[in-house]
Enzyme design. Structure first.
Site, PDB file in Angstrom:
ATOM      1  N   CYS A   1      13.927  49.696  -4.311  1.00 38.14           N
ATOM      2  CA  CYS A   1      13.668  51.121  -4.471  1.00 38.14           C
ATOM      3  C   CYS A   1      14.458  51.997  -3.509  1.00 38.14           C
ATOM      4  O   CYS A   1      14.381  53.220  -3.592  1.00 38.14           O
ATOM      5  CB  CYS A   1      12.178  51.408  -4.322  1.00 38.14           C
ATOM      6  SG  CYS A   1      11.601  51.280  -2.626  1.00 38.14           S
TER       7      CYS A   1
ATOM      8  N   CYS B   1      15.284  48.974   1.025  1.00 38.82           N
ATOM      9  CA  CYS B   1      14.692  48.046   0.063  1.00 38.82           C
ATOM     10  C   CYS B   1      15.648  47.819  -1.107  1.00 38.82           C
ATOM     11  O   CYS B   1      16.154  48.786  -1.680  1.00 38.82           O
ATOM     12  CB  CYS B   1      13.368  48.616  -0.434  1.00 38.82           C
ATOM     13  SG  CYS B   1      12.674  47.684  -1.809  1.00 38.82           S
TER      14      CYS B   1
ATOM     15  N   TYR C   1      -7.033   1.920   5.729  1.00 39.30           N
ATOM     16  CA  TYR C   1      -6.096   0.843   5.414  1.00 39.30           C
ATOM     17  C   TYR C   1      -6.061  -0.292   6.432  1.00 39.30           C
ATOM     18  O   TYR C   1      -5.217  -1.164   6.346  1.00 39.30           O
ATOM     19  CB  TYR C   1      -4.684   1.392   5.208  1.00 39.30           C
ATOM     20  CG  TYR C   1      -4.162   2.230   6.366  1.00 39.30           C
ATOM     21  CD1 TYR C   1      -4.000   1.694   7.638  1.00 39.30           C
ATOM     22  CD2 TYR C   1      -3.827   3.556   6.170  1.00 39.30           C
ATOM     23  CE1 TYR C   1      -3.521   2.452   8.678  1.00 39.30           C
ATOM     24  CE2 TYR C   1      -3.343   4.337   7.215  1.00 39.30           C
ATOM     25  CZ  TYR C   1      -3.196   3.773   8.467  1.00 39.30           C
ATOM     26  OH  TYR C   1      -2.730   4.529   9.495  1.00 39.30           O
TER      27      TYR C   1
ATOM     28  N   LYS D   1      10.749   2.654   3.362  1.00 34.79           N
ATOM     29  CA  LYS D   1      10.818   4.098   3.187  1.00 34.79           C
ATOM     30  C   LYS D   1      11.683   4.452   1.978  1.00 34.79           C
ATOM     31  O   LYS D   1      12.697   3.809   1.714  1.00 34.79           O
ATOM     32  CB  LYS D   1      11.413   4.744   4.446  1.00 34.79           C
ATOM     33  CG  LYS D   1      10.596   4.517   5.715  1.00 34.79           C
ATOM     34  CD  LYS D   1       9.330   5.316   5.745  1.00 34.79           C
ATOM     35  CE  LYS D   1       9.394   6.591   6.528  1.00 34.79           C
ATOM     36  NZ  LYS D   1       9.739   6.610   7.897  1.00 34.79           N
TER      37      LYS D   1
ATOM     38  N   ASP E   1       1.630  10.290   3.842  1.00 41.97           N
ATOM     39  CA  ASP E   1       2.236  11.061   4.913  1.00 41.97           C
ATOM     40  C   ASP E   1       1.197  12.020   5.477  1.00 41.97           C
ATOM     41  O   ASP E   1       1.062  13.138   5.018  1.00 41.97           O
ATOM     42  CB  ASP E   1       3.430  11.824   4.351  1.00 41.97           C
ATOM     43  CG  ASP E   1       4.405  12.174   5.435  1.00 41.97           C
ATOM     44  OD1 ASP E   1       4.193  11.720   6.587  1.00 41.97           O
ATOM     45  OD2 ASP E   1       5.358  12.901   5.157  1.00 41.97           O
TER      46      ASP E   1
ATOM     47  N   CYS F   1       9.303  46.859   3.206  1.00 45.54           N
ATOM     48  CA  CYS F   1       9.680  48.096   2.517  1.00 45.54           C
ATOM     49  C   CYS F   1       8.534  49.077   2.709  1.00 45.54           C
ATOM     50  O   CYS F   1       7.374  48.747   2.506  1.00 45.54           O
ATOM     51  CB  CYS F   1       9.893  47.808   1.033  1.00 45.54           C
ATOM     52  SG  CYS F   1       9.858  49.289   0.015  1.00 45.54           S
TER      53      CYS F   1
ATOM     54  N   LYS G   1       2.307   4.485   1.442  1.00 44.62           N
ATOM     55  CA  LYS G   1       2.427   5.010   2.798  1.00 44.62           C
ATOM     56  C   LYS G   1       2.212   6.516   2.734  1.00 44.62           C
ATOM     57  O   LYS G   1       3.121   7.286   2.443  1.00 44.62           O
ATOM     58  CB  LYS G   1       3.783   4.696   3.416  1.00 44.62           C
ATOM     59  CG  LYS G   1       3.844   5.084   4.880  1.00 44.62           C
ATOM     60  CD  LYS G   1       5.071   4.543   5.555  1.00 44.62           C
ATOM     61  CE  LYS G   1       5.040   4.774   7.053  1.00 44.62           C
ATOM     62  NZ  LYS G   1       4.874   6.156   7.457  1.00 44.62           N
TER      63      LYS G   1
ATOM     64  N   CYS H   1       7.400  51.721  -4.582  1.00 43.66           N
ATOM     65  CA  CYS H   1       8.402  50.686  -4.872  1.00 43.66           C
ATOM     66  C   CYS H   1       7.967  49.853  -6.081  1.00 43.66           C
ATOM     67  O   CYS H   1       6.866  49.305  -6.097  1.00 43.66           O
ATOM     68  CB  CYS H   1       8.559  49.796  -3.643  1.00 43.66           C
ATOM     69  SG  CYS H   1       9.622  48.382  -3.928  1.00 43.66           S
TER      70      CYS H   1
ATOM     71  N   GLU I   1       0.846  -1.203   0.000  1.00 43.02           N
ATOM     72  CA  GLU I   1       0.000   0.000   0.000  1.00 43.02           C
ATOM     73  C   GLU I   1       0.877   1.248   0.000  1.00 43.02           C
ATOM     74  O   GLU I   1       2.004   1.209   0.461  1.00 43.02           O
ATOM     75  CB  GLU I   1      -0.864   0.035   1.276  1.00 43.02           C
ATOM     76  CG  GLU I   1      -1.819  -1.121   1.388  1.00 43.02           C
ATOM     77  CD  GLU I   1      -2.404  -1.245   2.795  1.00 43.02           C
ATOM     78  OE1 GLU I   1      -2.115  -0.384   3.649  1.00 43.02           O
ATOM     79  OE2 GLU I   1      -3.135  -2.218   3.027  1.00 43.02           O
TER      80      GLU I   1
HETATM   81  S1  IVH Z   1      -0.577   0.271   8.763  1.00 39.39           S
HETATM   82  C1  IVH Z   1      -0.134  -2.282  12.195  1.00 39.39           C
HETATM   83  N1  IVH Z   1      -0.844   1.310   6.375  1.00 39.39           N
HETATM   84  O1  IVH Z   1       2.338   4.958   8.971  1.00 39.39           O
HETATM   85  C2  IVH Z   1      -0.341  -1.391  11.074  1.00 39.39           C
HETATM   86  N2  IVH Z   1       0.064   2.675   8.086  1.00 39.39           N
HETATM   87  O2  IVH Z   1       4.552   4.038  10.904  1.00 39.39           O
HETATM   88  C3  IVH Z   1      -0.037   0.019  11.378  1.00 39.39           C
HETATM   89  N3  IVH Z   1       0.582   4.951   7.381  1.00 39.39           N
HETATM   90  O3  IVH Z   1       0.850   5.344  12.113  1.00 39.39           O
HETATM   91  C4  IVH Z   1      -0.224   0.982  10.320  1.00 39.39           C
HETATM   92  N4  IVH Z   1      -0.096   4.753   5.299  1.00 39.39           N
HETATM   93  O4  IVH Z   1       0.094   6.851  10.171  1.00 39.39           O
HETATM   94  C5  IVH Z   1      -0.445   1.527   7.638  1.00 39.39           C
HETATM   95  N5  IVH Z   1      -1.179   2.105   4.219  1.00 39.39           N
HETATM   96  C6  IVH Z   1      -0.783   2.318   5.473  1.00 39.39           C
HETATM   97  C7  IVH Z   1      -0.278   3.556   5.913  1.00 39.39           C
HETATM   98  C8  IVH Z   1       0.142   3.690   7.233  1.00 39.39           C
HETATM   99  C9  IVH Z   1       0.419   5.562   6.201  1.00 39.39           C
HETATM  100  C10 IVH Z   1       1.149   5.583   8.582  1.00 39.39           C
HETATM  101  C11 IVH Z   1       0.256   5.511   9.786  1.00 39.39           C
HETATM  102  C12 IVH Z   1       1.016   4.811  10.845  1.00 39.39           C
HETATM  103  C13 IVH Z   1       2.420   4.945  10.366  1.00 39.39           C
HETATM  104  C14 IVH Z   1       3.221   3.745  10.851  1.00 39.39           C
END
Ligand code: IVH
Length: 670
Positions: free
Chosen positions: A411, A408, A225, A314, A118, A426, A116, A431, A114
């Site tokens: 000007c 500035c 998720y 990551k 942010d 300024c 990840k 200006c 999946e």
């Molecule tokens: S699963 C046991 N799935 O990542 C499962 N986390 O470092 C725990 N996150 O706190 C999380 N996308 O904020 C999962 N597809 C995804 C995710 C996801 C983002 C974040 C989530 C979690 C952190 C874990």
């Protein structure tokens, strides 16, 4: 065990606790995630070598930080776990090896991959198909109850599609699309509010609003998720669970979810995602890999804070090292002078970067940045990257401080920093840099929307001395434009047409176009609805302005100062004479609900909270987040709690959803 190890351990604990607090409680991280991960790893390694160092107080025994006091605590029925990280192929393969060793199998494992995202992890609780609670992850065991705020997200269903389970805890990530984040920051900048560093901070800040009316205006979305408790339904695989969640009406990122057979396929997928990540509308920082079979997940179980069946792969951080060759000053529409680092061009994750925003002198002090320094730059959500760190060890003494400007750069007028402001400004009203930026703003999309009037033409207008203020745009003639480089008759005609047709924009847009400090698109609408036209707004007193909901002292003072300025009045007169007559807007006072305040509470079924608020506002009323003496009506859905009690005790009229609809129909009748 050596003294050095003990000392380093204490130091690391202290630092990590501090950064946890900055990140989780205050939303003001000081270091990048990559730097944090590195410190955390050092701690884990040290504790592995010296297990006796591991104490309950070590950050390794806890994730996140205590929830803020202002929201009620919410205990998760099942802990919301965190994830271990893998930073390269080998670490990912080791994860697969561990999984198979634990399960004592040499069969290949099916993994769900999946995105990840942010953002901010949350949990939603559905009882008998109704959303009854929403919370942040917090420290994994206890989070903050932010039900009202989560209800404002249109991607959070208030009721599930049948046949739904008796009980469901669903977990997901709340986030903001990149484009929406950039737009939000632009508006904040115009309103003189501090901008968010990245979409994650913007999301966290929006979810942590005590007033859900603010949250509702923020472009938040959710992707679900995972599961907590599930009663009254059965799923056998994680992929099956995701599909099921989608059928219940929850938002799942199935389009970017991949079922991989064996770890090598996961690696291939990860590389594909890494290459395509720039094309996604949101920020991701990696790929989450989960064992698909729920039976195997149960067998694998979990450690204190992370499951054995999942890992986060990551991406390498989008950072690079380079040299600050110079710091240039940029002058904005309001005269704000901001420092911009000119960098030796460097590639950061596929994009060449040669400038980085330094924001202001506080930021320069915080970084201790000097011209000639080597720095780490990072691209995070925005087009212009940030300097995250100075590599001070590499200084050779030739570096020079960045002086705070006294005049500035455009000007030569004096520059001064007002109390409470982060940037110097300024003060020169003539200006050219300010004039250029103010024309750009005046002509921009949300303002007068003069198609085609961009940087290139504005530069020439100024160079040829054809405009001294925005009103001069409306007296431009064909022969003026003929002096432009590469300007044919057709283009000139088109530009003049675009200028002419902007004469009758709605008053709110005109007001926004004037560039009054602290009056962004939203406040311009608020003021326009209240006053209707310039003739009404200009003579308004401070008290009259303050009486408008959402207008505070800062805005009121700024509006008054703007209209007091004799130069501004001259420009307004000139605009008027040039036939710029904005369309009068429907005034609030004319709305059938004017003066009435509504509060919505409980689970609404006939409309979402957002829709209800819009209905009220369109009719001139006000939708508030909490019950007070000023409330006229409380509209209560199922499970209305403390707000209902409070309304009853204050003798406020309580309506059901259908009574509310009926009532506003009645009020609409003349
Ligand atoms: S699963 C046991 N799935 O990542 C499962 N986390 O470092 C725990 N996150 O706190 C999380 N996308 O904020 C999962 N597809 C995804 C995710 C996801 C983002 C974040 C989530 C979690 C952190 C874990």
């Amino acid at each position: 065990m050596t003294d050095v190890a003990v000392r380093r351990h204490t130091e690391l604990c202290k630092e990590l606790h501090r950064h946890n607090h900055l990140y989780h409680v205050l939303d003001q991280p000081e270091i990048s995630d990559a730097d944090y991960d590195q410190l955390f790893r050092e701690l884990l390694d040290l504790e592995q070598q010296h297990p006796e160092l591991r104490s309950v107080a070590s950050p390794s025994q806890r994730v996140g930080a205590a929830p803020l006091e202002k929201f009620p605590a919410f205990e998760h029925a099942r802990p919301m776990l965190s994830l271990e990280n893998a930073f390269n192929d080998d670490e990912l393969r080791e994860f697969d090896t561990r999984v198979r060793r634990f399960l004592a199998t040499d069969q290949q494992i099916d993994y769900v991959c999946e995105m990840k995202l942010d953002g901010v992890a949350v949990e939603l609780v559905y009882e008998k198909g109704r959303l009854v609670a929403g919370s942040t992850r917090g420290n994994g065991l206890v989070g903050e109850q932010i039900t009202e705020n989560l209800r404002t997200l249109s991607s959070v269903p208030l009721v599930l599609q049948p046949p739904f389970p008796e009980l469901l805890d669903v977990r997901g990530e709340v986030y903001m699309d990149l484009a929406a984040f950039q737009q939000l920051n632009r508006t904040r900048e115009e309103d003189g509010q501090p901008v968010f560093a990245n979409p994650r901070n913007a999301t966290a800040g929006s979810l942590r609003q005590l007033d859900s009316q603010i949250t509702t205006k923020r472009p938040l979305k959710i992707y679900c998720y995972g599961l907590g408790r599930l009663e009254g339904a059965d799923v056998a695989s994680h992929f099956g669970a995701l599909q099921q969640l989608q059928e219940w009406g929850l938002r799942v990122n199935l389009e970017h979810t991949h079922l991989a057979h064996g770890i090598e396929e996961v690696l291939t997928y990860f590389r594909d995602v890494e290459a395509a990540r720039e094309n996604l509308p949101y920020e991701i920082d990696g790929v989450v890999v989960k064992v698909d079979s729920l039976a195997l997940q149960r067998e694998l179980g979990e450690k204190t804070r992370t499951p054995r069946w999942a890992i986060a792969c990551k991406f390498a951080p989008r950072q690079a090292e380079t040299l600050v060759e110079d710091v240039r000053l940029q002058v904005g529409r309001t005269g704000a002078v901001t420092p911009v680092a000119q960098l030796r061009p460097v590639e950061v994750a596929g994009v060449m970067v040669s400038r980085a925003s330094l924001h202001n002198w506080d930021e320069i002090d915080r970084l201790d940045l000097r011209i000639g320094d080597r720095v780490v730059v990072e691209r995070a959500g925005d087009v212009i990257p940030d300097v995250v760190k100075v590599i001070s060890e590499q200084r050779d003494g030739t570096e020079s401080a960045v002086p705070m400007p006294t005049v500035c750069p455009e000007c030569g007028s004096p520059v001064s920093r007002l109390e409470g402001e982060v940037v110097p400004r300024c003060q020169g009203i003539a200006c050219p840099a300010r004039l250029k930026e103010s024309i750009k703003h005046f002509a921009s999309k949300g303002a007068m929307d003069i198609d085609g009037l961009g940087d290139r033409y504005i530069d020439q207008l100024l160079r040829l001395d054809l405009v001294k203020d925005v009103a001069d745009l409306y007296t431009l003639e064909r022969q003026d434009l003929n002096q432009f480089e590469r300007m044919g008759d057709r283009l000139a005609e088109k530009l003049l047409q675009a200028i002419a047709s902007s004469r009758q924009r709605p008053f709110s847009r005109f007001l926004y176009a004037l560039g009054i400090r602290h009056v962004g698109t939203h406040l311009a609408k608020v003021l326009a609805r209240q006053f209707g036209s310039l003739d009404e707004l200009m003579p308004a007193t401070r008290e009259e302005l303050l009486a408008v909901h959402e207008v505070g002292g800062q805005v009121a003072d700024s509006v008054i100062r703007f209209f007091e300025g004799s130069r501004n009045r001259t420009v307004l007169d000139k605009l008027n004479q040039a036939g710029v007559i904005p369309r009068q807007e429907a005034r609030l006072a004319g709305g059938p609900l004017s003066g009435k305040t509504f509060v919505f509470t409980g689970a609404l079924e006939l409309f979402t909270r957002k829709q209800a608020q819009e209905m009220v506002e369109q009719l001139g009323g006000r939708a508030a987040g909490s019950v007070s003496k000023k409330t006229d009506f409380l509209v209560a859905g199922a499970n209305a709690g403390s707000k209902r009690d409070k309304a009853e005790s204050l003798g406020i009229e309580i309506l059901s959803e259908s009574e509310f609809l009926q009532r506003i129909e009645e009020m609409k009748q003349p």
